[in-house]
Scaffold this motif. Sequence first.
Motif, PDB file in Angstrom:
ATOM      1  N   ASP A   1       0.836  -1.197   0.000  1.00 35.47           N
ATOM      2  CA  ASP A   1       0.000   0.000   0.000  1.00 35.47           C
ATOM      3  C   ASP A   1       0.872   1.249   0.000  1.00 35.47           C
ATOM      4  O   ASP A   1       2.108   1.166  -0.162  1.00 35.47           O
ATOM      5  CB  ASP A   1      -0.958  -0.002   1.201  1.00 35.47           C
ATOM      6  CG  ASP A   1      -0.234  -0.125   2.545  1.00 35.47           C
ATOM      7  OD1 ASP A   1       0.969   0.208   2.617  1.00 35.47           O
ATOM      8  OD2 ASP A   1      -0.874  -0.548   3.521  1.00 35.47           O
ATOM      9  N   ALA A   2       0.243   2.401   0.192  1.00 38.87           N
ATOM     10  CA  ALA A   2       0.968   3.675   0.117  1.00 38.87           C
ATOM     11  C   ALA A   2       2.020   3.796   1.202  1.00 38.87           C
ATOM     12  O   ALA A   2       3.076   4.410   0.986  1.00 38.87           O
ATOM     13  CB  ALA A   2      -0.015   4.839   0.189  1.00 38.87           C
ATOM     14  N   THR A   3       1.781   3.223   2.392  1.00 44.16           N
ATOM     15  CA  THR A   3       2.775   3.333   3.455  1.00 44.16           C
ATOM     16  C   THR A   3       4.071   2.614   3.094  1.00 44.16           C
ATOM     17  O   THR A   3       5.146   2.990   3.549  1.00 44.16           O
ATOM     18  CB  THR A   3       2.241   2.768   4.784  1.00 44.16           C
ATOM     19  OG1 THR A   3       2.034   1.354   4.661  1.00 44.16           O
ATOM     20  CG2 THR A   3       0.927   3.445   5.166  1.00 44.16           C
ATOM     21  N   LEU A   4       3.964   1.580   2.281  1.00 44.74           N
ATOM     22  CA  LEU A   4       5.146   0.862   1.822  1.00 44.74           C
ATOM     23  C   LEU A   4       5.955   1.690   0.837  1.00 44.74           C
ATOM     24  O   LEU A   4       7.190   1.740   0.913  1.00 44.74           O
ATOM     25  CB  LEU A   4       4.728  -0.459   1.163  1.00 44.74           C
ATOM     26  CG  LEU A   4       5.829  -1.255   0.454  1.00 44.74           C
ATOM     27  CD1 LEU A   4       6.759  -1.900   1.478  1.00 44.74           C
ATOM     28  CD2 LEU A   4       5.228  -2.320  -0.464  1.00 44.74           C
TER      29      LEU A   4
ATOM     30  N   ALA B   1       3.187 -15.072 -10.765  1.00 45.80           N
ATOM     31  CA  ALA B   1       1.978 -14.699 -11.490  1.00 45.80           C
ATOM     32  C   ALA B   1       2.110 -13.313 -12.111  1.00 45.80           C
ATOM     33  O   ALA B   1       2.545 -12.364 -11.459  1.00 45.80           O
ATOM     34  CB  ALA B   1       0.773 -14.723 -10.550  1.00 45.80           C
ATOM     35  N   LEU B   2       1.722 -13.190 -13.376  1.00 49.77           N
ATOM     36  CA  LEU B   2       1.749 -11.895 -14.047  1.00 49.77           C
ATOM     37  C   LEU B   2       0.787 -10.907 -13.392  1.00 49.77           C
ATOM     38  O   LEU B   2       1.054  -9.704 -13.341  1.00 49.77           O
ATOM     39  CB  LEU B   2       1.404 -12.058 -15.523  1.00 49.77           C
ATOM     40  CG  LEU B   2       2.424 -12.798 -16.386  1.00 49.77           C
ATOM     41  CD1 LEU B   2       1.902 -12.949 -17.818  1.00 49.77           C
ATOM     42  CD2 LEU B   2       3.771 -12.082 -16.386  1.00 49.77           C
ATOM     43  N   ALA B   3      -0.334 -11.402 -12.885  1.00 50.36           N
ATOM     44  CA  ALA B   3      -1.291 -10.522 -12.221  1.00 50.36           C
ATOM     45  C   ALA B   3      -0.676  -9.893 -10.977  1.00 50.36           C
ATOM     46  O   ALA B   3      -0.886  -8.706 -10.689  1.00 50.36           O
ATOM     47  CB  ALA B   3      -2.553 -11.299 -11.858  1.00 50.36           C
ATOM     48  N   GLU B   4       0.094 -10.670 -10.230  1.00 48.30           N
ATOM     49  CA  GLU B   4       0.762 -10.126  -9.045  1.00 48.30           C
ATOM     50  C   GLU B   4       1.795  -9.076  -9.446  1.00 48.30           C
ATOM     51  O   GLU B   4       1.928  -8.033  -8.793  1.00 48.30           O
ATOM     52  CB  GLU B   4       1.424 -11.253  -8.255  1.00 48.30           C
ATOM     53  CG  GLU B   4       2.068 -10.785  -6.962  1.00 48.30           C
ATOM     54  CD  GLU B   4       2.634 -11.928  -6.139  1.00 48.30           C
ATOM     55  OE1 GLU B   4       3.187 -11.659  -5.051  1.00 48.30           O
ATOM     56  OE2 GLU B   4       2.517 -13.101  -6.567  1.00 48.30           O
ATOM     57  N   LEU B   5       2.513  -9.330 -10.526  1.00 53.55           N
ATOM     58  CA  LEU B   5       3.477  -8.360 -11.025  1.00 53.55           C
ATOM     59  C   LEU B   5       2.773  -7.082 -11.459  1.00 53.55           C
ATOM     60  O   LEU B   5       3.247  -5.967 -11.191  1.00 53.55           O
ATOM     61  CB  LEU B   5       4.264  -8.958 -12.190  1.00 53.55           C
ATOM     62  CG  LEU B   5       5.294  -8.040 -12.862  1.00 53.55           C
ATOM     63  CD1 LEU B   5       6.338  -7.562 -11.851  1.00 53.55           C
ATOM     64  CD2 LEU B   5       5.959  -8.755 -14.034  1.00 53.55           C
ATOM     65  N   GLU B   6       1.634  -7.218 -12.130  1.00 52.64           N
ATOM     66  CA  GLU B   6       0.890  -6.045 -12.575  1.00 52.64           C
ATOM     67  C   GLU B   6       0.434  -5.198 -11.391  1.00 52.64           C
ATOM     68  O   GLU B   6       0.554  -3.960 -11.401  1.00 52.64           O
ATOM     69  CB  GLU B   6      -0.323  -6.475 -13.399  1.00 52.64           C
ATOM     70  CG  GLU B   6      -1.141  -5.302 -13.931  1.00 52.64           C
ATOM     71  CD  GLU B   6      -2.345  -5.736 -14.743  1.00 52.64           C
ATOM     72  OE1 GLU B   6      -3.077  -4.853 -15.240  1.00 52.64           O
ATOM     73  OE2 GLU B   6      -2.570  -6.956 -14.878  1.00 52.64           O
ATOM     74  N   GLU B   7      -0.081  -5.835 -10.347  1.00 51.43           N
ATOM     75  CA  GLU B   7      -0.532  -5.084  -9.168  1.00 51.43           C
ATOM     76  C   GLU B   7       0.648  -4.397  -8.485  1.00 51.43           C
ATOM     77  O   GLU B   7       0.537  -3.245  -8.030  1.00 51.43           O
ATOM     78  CB  GLU B   7      -1.249  -6.013  -8.190  1.00 51.43           C
ATOM     79  CG  GLU B   7      -1.855  -5.280  -7.008  1.00 51.43           C
ATOM     80  CD  GLU B   7      -2.773  -6.147  -6.177  1.00 51.43           C
ATOM     81  OE1 GLU B   7      -3.617  -5.569  -5.457  1.00 51.43           O
ATOM     82  OE2 GLU B   7      -2.672  -7.397  -6.242  1.00 51.43           O
ATOM     83  N   THR B   8       1.786  -5.069  -8.414  1.00 54.47           N
ATOM     84  CA  THR B   8       2.965  -4.497  -7.773  1.00 54.47           C
ATOM     85  C   THR B   8       3.513  -3.326  -8.569  1.00 54.47           C
ATOM     86  O   THR B   8       3.863  -2.280  -8.006  1.00 54.47           O
ATOM     87  CB  THR B   8       4.041  -5.581  -7.606  1.00 54.47           C
ATOM     88  OG1 THR B   8       3.515  -6.658  -6.831  1.00 54.47           O
ATOM     89  CG2 THR B   8       5.276  -5.017  -6.924  1.00 54.47           C
ATOM     90  N   ALA B   9       3.626  -3.494  -9.878  1.00 57.34           N
ATOM     91  CA  ALA B   9       4.144  -2.408 -10.717  1.00 57.34           C
ATOM     92  C   ALA B   9       3.238  -1.191 -10.662  1.00 57.34           C
ATOM     93  O   ALA B   9       3.705  -0.045 -10.596  1.00 57.34           O
ATOM     94  CB  ALA B   9       4.299  -2.898 -12.153  1.00 57.34           C
TER      95      ALA B   9
ATOM     96  N   ALA C   1       1.319  -0.348  -8.162  1.00 57.39           N
ATOM     97  CA  ALA C   1       1.492   0.249  -6.842  1.00 57.39           C
ATOM     98  C   ALA C   1       2.740   1.127  -6.787  1.00 57.39           C
ATOM     99  O   ALA C   1       2.725   2.222  -6.218  1.00 57.39           O
ATOM    100  CB  ALA C   1       1.562  -0.846  -5.783  1.00 57.39           C
ATOM    101  N   ALA C   2       3.830   0.653  -7.390  1.00 52.57           N
ATOM    102  CA  ALA C   2       5.061   1.443  -7.411  1.00 52.57           C
ATOM    103  C   ALA C   2       4.878   2.721  -8.209  1.00 52.57           C
ATOM    104  O   ALA C   2       5.288   3.813  -7.789  1.00 52.57           O
ATOM    105  CB  ALA C   2       6.200   0.613  -7.970  1.00 52.57           C
ATOM    106  N   ALA C   3       4.262   2.620  -9.385  1.00 47.25           N
ATOM    107  CA  ALA C   3       4.031   3.812 -10.207  1.00 47.25           C
ATOM    108  C   ALA C   3       3.040   4.756  -9.544  1.00 47.25           C
ATOM    109  O   ALA C   3       3.124   5.982  -9.704  1.00 47.25           O
ATOM    110  CB  ALA C   3       3.517   3.389 -11.585  1.00 47.25           C
TER     111      ALA C   3
END
Length: 400
Positions: A96-99, A113-121, A123-125
Amino acid sequence: MDFPYSRLRRWPDVEADNLQAHDATDLLLVERALALGIDGREIVVIGDEYGAITLALTSAGFDGVRVHQDLATGRRALERNAEELGLAGFSSHELDATLLDGARLVLLQLPKALAELEETADAAARWAAPDVVLVAGGRVKHMTIAQNEVLGRSFAEVQAQRAERKSRLVVASAPRPVPSEPPFPVVAQHDGLTLVAHGGAFAGAKLDIGTRVLLEVLGLDGSRLSMGAHTRAESMPEAADPADPCGVVNGGEPSPGPIAVDLGCGTGALAASYALAHPHARVIATDRSAAAVASARATTAANGVGDQVTVMHDDAGSELADASANIVLLNPPFHLGSSVHTGAATRLFEAAARILRPGGELFTVYNSSLGYRAELTRLVGPTEQVHRSPKFTVTRSIRR
């Protein structure tokens, strides 16, 4: 830097001769962070399985590193390894934003999983600093062009580096503008059941085929278990060692109704279905994946059973009291990360045996080729086959 990687342990995760607590990708990510020299308070580590990246950085003097680990086992291993090595200087967060707030460097062990990568990327952006650089790494044999494409949805520049020690880094920079709403969680309907899934949840918003078989065999789309398990559970006495808030977590008050546990709940399909079919039961859904837990909580809420189901981020039901459950539902994994290993299933069988009361029932679905029946009999109690196809077997074990 001479960090004692060999001293790291996977505990409480499965430990075996062919399973290590670090790999070459960890070393490459640490080396890249050391070369960039960014302040520790601006560094985020995601997917650090047992703490190899985080602890190597803190050992090198980086203070204030933020870390997100999906698995409860990884979080406990990081804490244990930090204590063993006498290291601190990091803090754990959810995705989340605190991270990510103000982060200029994100170190990522590429997820499966590509879906996990998509959610992580995303979040970073979405939450990191405008000049953030995401450095993702993985073993070459598990990396694909599709991973670069997913990163490219959130970052304008994606550059794969030369492979070293059978691992490779991919550097993503220049975050793109993000949509108003994150891409996850996603929602899908399945014959009256609503599933909600974050990127890291197994099978996403699809209904896993093994789970579907178990639902059909147990009749969980009807008013009761087709084999009368609910009736038997209601006739059992109350848990002798009750607890929080469903009477199964140490230290609370007893639950007035039967207790069912969805052990390794994923997106919560079994837990939600059982709760819908049995409104007087209390249901515990537990999973070691934070993404699964967030998904299961959203799934139970979407199906109107959020007050009936307690979802816990836990390792193999370790926080559940002994002999506290009437029924356990289990669709065990047979992979540990990218390794095929049956140890994860064995730990869940042992957990089911511990939390079930004498006479309680464990319903398990598994790939027919794995032949778990003898092991279930040994660890839990008498086990009968209630369904078998070339693909899946469903068994019923009675806790001796």
